[in-house]
Scaffold this motif. Sequence first.
Motif, PDB file in Angstrom:
ATOM      1  N   GLY A  20       0.809  -1.202   0.000  1.00  0.00           N
ATOM      2  CA  GLY A  20       0.000   0.000   0.000  1.00  0.00           C
ATOM      3  C   GLY A  20       0.847   1.259   0.000  1.00  0.00           C
ATOM      4  O   GLY A  20       2.070   1.218   0.114  1.00  0.00           O
ATOM      5  N   ILE A  21       0.170   2.388  -0.143  1.00  0.00           N
ATOM      6  CA  ILE A  21       0.808   3.703  -0.181  1.00  0.00           C
ATOM      7  C   ILE A  21       0.270   4.524   0.986  1.00  0.00           C
ATOM      8  O   ILE A  21      -0.951   4.587   1.187  1.00  0.00           O
ATOM      9  CB  ILE A  21       0.508   4.416  -1.513  1.00  0.00           C
ATOM     10  CG1 ILE A  21       1.085   3.611  -2.688  1.00  0.00           C
ATOM     11  CG2 ILE A  21       1.075   5.829  -1.516  1.00  0.00           C
ATOM     12  CD1 ILE A  21       0.673   4.134  -4.052  1.00  0.00           C
ATOM     13  N   PRO A  22       1.127   5.155   1.774  1.00  0.00           N
ATOM     14  CA  PRO A  22       0.646   5.986   2.888  1.00  0.00           C
ATOM     15  C   PRO A  22      -0.294   7.089   2.410  1.00  0.00           C
ATOM     16  O   PRO A  22      -0.084   7.667   1.337  1.00  0.00           O
ATOM     17  CB  PRO A  22       1.943   6.571   3.469  1.00  0.00           C
ATOM     18  CG  PRO A  22       3.019   5.625   3.050  1.00  0.00           C
ATOM     19  CD  PRO A  22       2.601   5.101   1.710  1.00  0.00           C
ATOM     20  N   PHE A  23      -1.321   7.391   3.189  1.00  0.00           N
ATOM     21  CA  PHE A  23      -2.299   8.401   2.802  1.00  0.00           C
ATOM     22  C   PHE A  23      -1.637   9.747   2.503  1.00  0.00           C
ATOM     23  O   PHE A  23      -2.091  10.492   1.642  1.00  0.00           O
ATOM     24  CB  PHE A  23      -3.343   8.578   3.915  1.00  0.00           C
ATOM     25  CG  PHE A  23      -4.517   7.643   3.794  1.00  0.00           C
ATOM     26  CD1 PHE A  23      -4.394   6.430   3.133  1.00  0.00           C
ATOM     27  CD2 PHE A  23      -5.741   7.975   4.340  1.00  0.00           C
ATOM     28  CE1 PHE A  23      -5.469   5.559   3.020  1.00  0.00           C
ATOM     29  CE2 PHE A  23      -6.833   7.111   4.237  1.00  0.00           C
ATOM     30  CZ  PHE A  23      -6.692   5.902   3.577  1.00  0.00           C
ATOM     31  N   GLY A  24      -0.579  10.063   3.229  1.00  0.00           N
ATOM     32  CA  GLY A  24       0.064  11.359   3.054  1.00  0.00           C
ATOM     33  C   GLY A  24       0.725  11.547   1.707  1.00  0.00           C
ATOM     34  O   GLY A  24       1.130  12.661   1.366  1.00  0.00           O
ATOM     35  N   TYR A  25       0.841  10.474   0.922  1.00  0.00           N
ATOM     36  CA  TYR A  25       1.478  10.564  -0.390  1.00  0.00           C
ATOM     37  C   TYR A  25       0.489  10.901  -1.507  1.00  0.00           C
ATOM     38  O   TYR A  25       0.893  11.129  -2.643  1.00  0.00           O
ATOM     39  CB  TYR A  25       2.194   9.254  -0.729  1.00  0.00           C
ATOM     40  CG  TYR A  25       3.574   9.121  -0.102  1.00  0.00           C
ATOM     41  CD1 TYR A  25       4.039  10.041   0.825  1.00  0.00           C
ATOM     42  CD2 TYR A  25       4.413   8.067  -0.441  1.00  0.00           C
ATOM     43  CE1 TYR A  25       5.289   9.918   1.396  1.00  0.00           C
ATOM     44  CE2 TYR A  25       5.674   7.933   0.117  1.00  0.00           C
ATOM     45  CZ  TYR A  25       6.105   8.867   1.039  1.00  0.00           C
ATOM     46  OH  TYR A  25       7.354   8.746   1.602  1.00  0.00           O
ATOM     47  N   HIS A  31      -4.869  10.613  -6.109  1.00  0.00           N
ATOM     48  CA  HIS A  31      -3.833   9.832  -6.775  1.00  0.00           C
ATOM     49  C   HIS A  31      -2.462  10.311  -6.297  1.00  0.00           C
ATOM     50  O   HIS A  31      -2.343  11.350  -5.644  1.00  0.00           O
ATOM     51  CB  HIS A  31      -3.948   9.972  -8.291  1.00  0.00           C
ATOM     52  CG  HIS A  31      -5.225   9.424  -8.851  1.00  0.00           C
ATOM     53  ND1 HIS A  31      -5.361   8.130  -9.290  1.00  0.00           N
ATOM     54  CD2 HIS A  31      -6.450  10.007  -9.023  1.00  0.00           C
ATOM     55  CE1 HIS A  31      -6.596   7.932  -9.723  1.00  0.00           C
ATOM     56  NE2 HIS A  31      -7.282   9.050  -9.566  1.00  0.00           N
ATOM     57  N   ILE A  32      -1.427   9.569  -6.653  1.00  0.00           N
ATOM     58  CA  ILE A  32      -0.089   9.923  -6.196  1.00  0.00           C
ATOM     59  C   ILE A  32       0.618  10.780  -7.252  1.00  0.00           C
ATOM     60  O   ILE A  32       0.698  10.389  -8.421  1.00  0.00           O
ATOM     61  CB  ILE A  32       0.732   8.659  -5.850  1.00  0.00           C
ATOM     62  CG1 ILE A  32       2.073   9.042  -5.217  1.00  0.00           C
ATOM     63  CG2 ILE A  32       0.925   7.762  -7.064  1.00  0.00           C
ATOM     64  CD1 ILE A  32       2.812   7.862  -4.603  1.00  0.00           C
ATOM     65  N   PRO A  33       1.111  11.954  -6.884  1.00  0.00           N
ATOM     66  CA  PRO A  33       1.823  12.806  -7.844  1.00  0.00           C
ATOM     67  C   PRO A  33       3.262  12.338  -8.023  1.00  0.00           C
ATOM     68  O   PRO A  33       3.794  11.568  -7.210  1.00  0.00           O
ATOM     69  CB  PRO A  33       1.769  14.186  -7.179  1.00  0.00           C
ATOM     70  CG  PRO A  33       1.751  13.873  -5.712  1.00  0.00           C
ATOM     71  CD  PRO A  33       0.962  12.593  -5.570  1.00  0.00           C
ATOM     72  N   ASN A  39       9.485  10.041  -3.898  1.00  0.00           N
ATOM     73  CA  ASN A  39       9.655   9.828  -2.459  1.00  0.00           C
ATOM     74  C   ASN A  39       9.673   8.343  -2.111  1.00  0.00           C
ATOM     75  O   ASN A  39      10.469   7.897  -1.275  1.00  0.00           O
ATOM     76  CB  ASN A  39       8.528  10.522  -1.685  1.00  0.00           C
ATOM     77  CG  ASN A  39       8.948  11.860  -1.113  1.00  0.00           C
ATOM     78  OD1 ASN A  39      10.081  12.033  -0.676  1.00  0.00           O
ATOM     79  ND2 ASN A  39       8.034  12.817  -1.125  1.00  0.00           N
ATOM     80  N   ILE A  40       8.788   7.555  -2.725  1.00  0.00           N
ATOM     81  CA  ILE A  40       8.783   6.111  -2.475  1.00  0.00           C
ATOM     82  C   ILE A  40      10.103   5.497  -2.917  1.00  0.00           C
ATOM     83  O   ILE A  40      10.684   4.648  -2.223  1.00  0.00           O
ATOM     84  CB  ILE A  40       7.601   5.445  -3.201  1.00  0.00           C
ATOM     85  CG1 ILE A  40       6.280   5.824  -2.521  1.00  0.00           C
ATOM     86  CG2 ILE A  40       7.762   3.922  -3.220  1.00  0.00           C
ATOM     87  CD1 ILE A  40       5.048   5.307  -3.234  1.00  0.00           C
ATOM     88  N   ILE A  84      -6.027   6.400  -3.757  1.00  0.00           N
ATOM     89  CA  ILE A  84      -6.418   6.213  -2.368  1.00  0.00           C
ATOM     90  C   ILE A  84      -7.495   5.130  -2.266  1.00  0.00           C
ATOM     91  O   ILE A  84      -8.381   5.030  -3.116  1.00  0.00           O
ATOM     92  CB  ILE A  84      -6.903   7.559  -1.775  1.00  0.00           C
ATOM     93  CG1 ILE A  84      -6.897   7.505  -0.256  1.00  0.00           C
ATOM     94  CG2 ILE A  84      -8.251   7.970  -2.329  1.00  0.00           C
ATOM     95  CD1 ILE A  84      -6.997   8.866   0.402  1.00  0.00           C
ATOM     96  N   PHE A  85      -7.363   4.275  -1.268  1.00  0.00           N
ATOM     97  CA  PHE A  85      -8.257   3.148  -0.985  1.00  0.00           C
ATOM     98  C   PHE A  85      -8.085   1.978  -1.959  1.00  0.00           C
ATOM     99  O   PHE A  85      -8.770   0.969  -1.827  1.00  0.00           O
ATOM    100  CB  PHE A  85      -9.732   3.573  -0.963  1.00  0.00           C
ATOM    101  CG  PHE A  85     -10.029   4.670   0.018  1.00  0.00           C
ATOM    102  CD1 PHE A  85      -9.623   4.582   1.335  1.00  0.00           C
ATOM    103  CD2 PHE A  85     -10.705   5.815  -0.389  1.00  0.00           C
ATOM    104  CE1 PHE A  85      -9.894   5.598   2.237  1.00  0.00           C
ATOM    105  CE2 PHE A  85     -10.973   6.837   0.507  1.00  0.00           C
ATOM    106  CZ  PHE A  85     -10.566   6.727   1.824  1.00  0.00           C
TER     107      PHE A  85
END
Length: 284
Positions: A20-25, A31-33, A39-40, A84-85
Amino acid sequence: MAHYIIRRVTGAQGQLLFKGIPFGYFDRSGHIPIWNVINIMRDTFNCVYNHGYIDHARLTENKTLFAVRLRYLATEDFHAKAAIFYPISFDCKTVLKSVGQSSFVDSVNMTEKETGTVFAKLMCKFIPICNDTKKPVPLPDWFVGKFSIHNADQDVDKLGKESPMIVPKQVFSHKLQTRHGDLDTNGHIPTQEYFRFCMEGAMEASKSGFYRQFVSEIWLFPVLEADVTLLGQSFEKTELTIFTWQCESNAAKIYFVIMGGNDRISECSFLFGEEKLKPISFKL
């Protein structure tokens, strides 16, 4: 709780499983920018560094590694799923690509766990900087001798020195000031923040109608390719000017030059995808 599992770390390879991806990302689209994808990948490097990858602790004795060139590739499928989710799991594998006398090229490949499909790739060229003089120094002989056996990847040629970007007369400019919260543990602005700064400049240019495509909602189009050259550093409360313009032959390709006063800090190009992401609304 950590959102990753260390699968393997050797001298020149490392592999992490991200659950998963942390919510803050995620950004406001859900979606993730691009800067948080970086950062990941940075998280991956930092984790394997702490577990012996490329003998990082020995390599950085009185030295700091500085990224001077990055090339990034991603798929639209990844950006659609990195939402997200969405229950996404992926492997991040680091592989040392090439070692010279004064620089080396490292890489991260991100693949979907279930299918093995490649989501994103990053190649980084690093140089060591002496902590005392703040100037580049050669790689240690022991490092070159131990890791130069990895000089076999043709893609490494793409990270050679580029000619300086020529800024055209008609550009859009956007000013911003760096903040204390932008700094990393070395006290300067980290690489991934320049991706964010470029995107901020692109959003302002888009909203103003400067681009001949991407009117107002450029943030919903994922960046599928990026090529970044870092020429200098910036620190807290530095005023930066971002110049941006479009490629004449491809409206989806956008160029950026970041200036700190009279100093050129970074040059960058983004290639945006054709498919607009669907915003995901949620309430906390």
